[in-house]
Design an enzyme around this catalytic site. Sequence first.
Site, PDB file in Angstrom:
ATOM      1  N   TYR A  18       4.037   3.403   5.836  1.00 16.51           N
ATOM      2  CA  TYR A  18       3.585   2.115   6.362  1.00 16.51           C
ATOM      3  C   TYR A  18       4.595   1.598   7.387  1.00 16.51           C
ATOM      4  CZ  TYR A  18       0.422   1.954   2.287  1.00 16.51           C
ATOM      5  OH  TYR A  18      -0.524   2.230   1.330  1.00 16.51           O
ATOM      6  N   HIS A  20       1.056  10.506  -2.260  1.00 18.30           N
ATOM      7  CA  HIS A  20       0.308   9.818  -1.216  1.00 18.30           C
ATOM      8  C   HIS A  20      -0.537  10.769  -0.367  1.00 18.30           C
ATOM      9  CE1 HIS A  20       0.607   6.265   1.897  1.00 18.30           C
ATOM     10  NE2 HIS A  20      -0.574   6.344   1.299  1.00 18.30           N
TER      11      HIS A  20
END
Length: 346
Positions: free
Chosen positions: A59, A142
Amino acid sequence: MSILEKRSLAGGRLNVTTMGLGGTGLGNMYRATDPKVAHETVHAAFGNGLRYFDTAPVYGFGLAETRLGEAIRTLPRGEIVISSKVGYDLVPIPDSEVKPVLWDEAPPFRADFDYSRDAVLRSIENSLKRLGTDYIDMLAIHDPDEAIHFVKGEDPYARSRLREAMDGAYPVLSDLRSQGVIKAVGVGINQWEMLSDFVEAGQFDYFLLAGRYTLLEQEPLATLFPACERKGTKLVIGGPYNSGILATGAVQGATFNTRNAPQAVLDRVASLNAVCESYGVPLPAAALQFPLAHKLVVSVIPGARSVAELEQNLKYMQWPIPDGLWTDLKSQKLIDEASPIPSKAA
């Protein structure tokens, strides 16, 4: 301060608030967020009772973790649950090689998929540094599908790193959990199909499912959720607005699954909104509250890039919704008949 219920996962080792703060906004997703505003948003979240914060190295290429770490420095760490992720290796690159990506004004890195033991340990070490903490409560594998955003008819297994993730990342996370270094191991992904394999392949405390169990979609109910219940795996629902359309409604340019919404989705959202309007309930309020009716769902984590957005989400979370709205949605076949629904009496 808002009163948010807490729900447990990982065999009671952790309790998270039913609403958390998703970290993509802190990482400049789509557009830059002022650092001061990011700091204020985290503090407003804590001040309003949120005790669960989700983030990830990818992110903003480290930006979201760094900003969260800076913001929580003056908050009581023991009261906060942080989840982050492994699977992306952030590789420094020259400014000349920086290309336009999802993250605005991000540091000069590229993100390579790497689920190997060494990469996972390196990722955790770097996350701890960025967060300025000596432990992370929850860690998820992820995007083992390489962040596919597929539509109906496309193969959710077109790019699968499930085997790499289970052979490399999972043993590391499982060992850290057994040592008490972390409390929960999960998978964070944008689809439910591959989770049906993960739930059988290992012992996962939670799945962070982005979208896929929302007011608009309930496909995992029949297969994934029963398997999760059997294995004791809880759900955190990211993207409760389905990339935007359940927040904006069926307006021109509305996004679903990060793309422009097709007409069939626009029509369904318009129908959902019509029922909500008949009860005087904002569509986003129903969207935020709906997933939490399922006993496996411990939290919903909408993103917020300002105090105003955060406070609006909190308002939606606490909006009174008559039971009749949910029964009307079922009778009109706008939500799955098997879906648990919120109840004022609950």
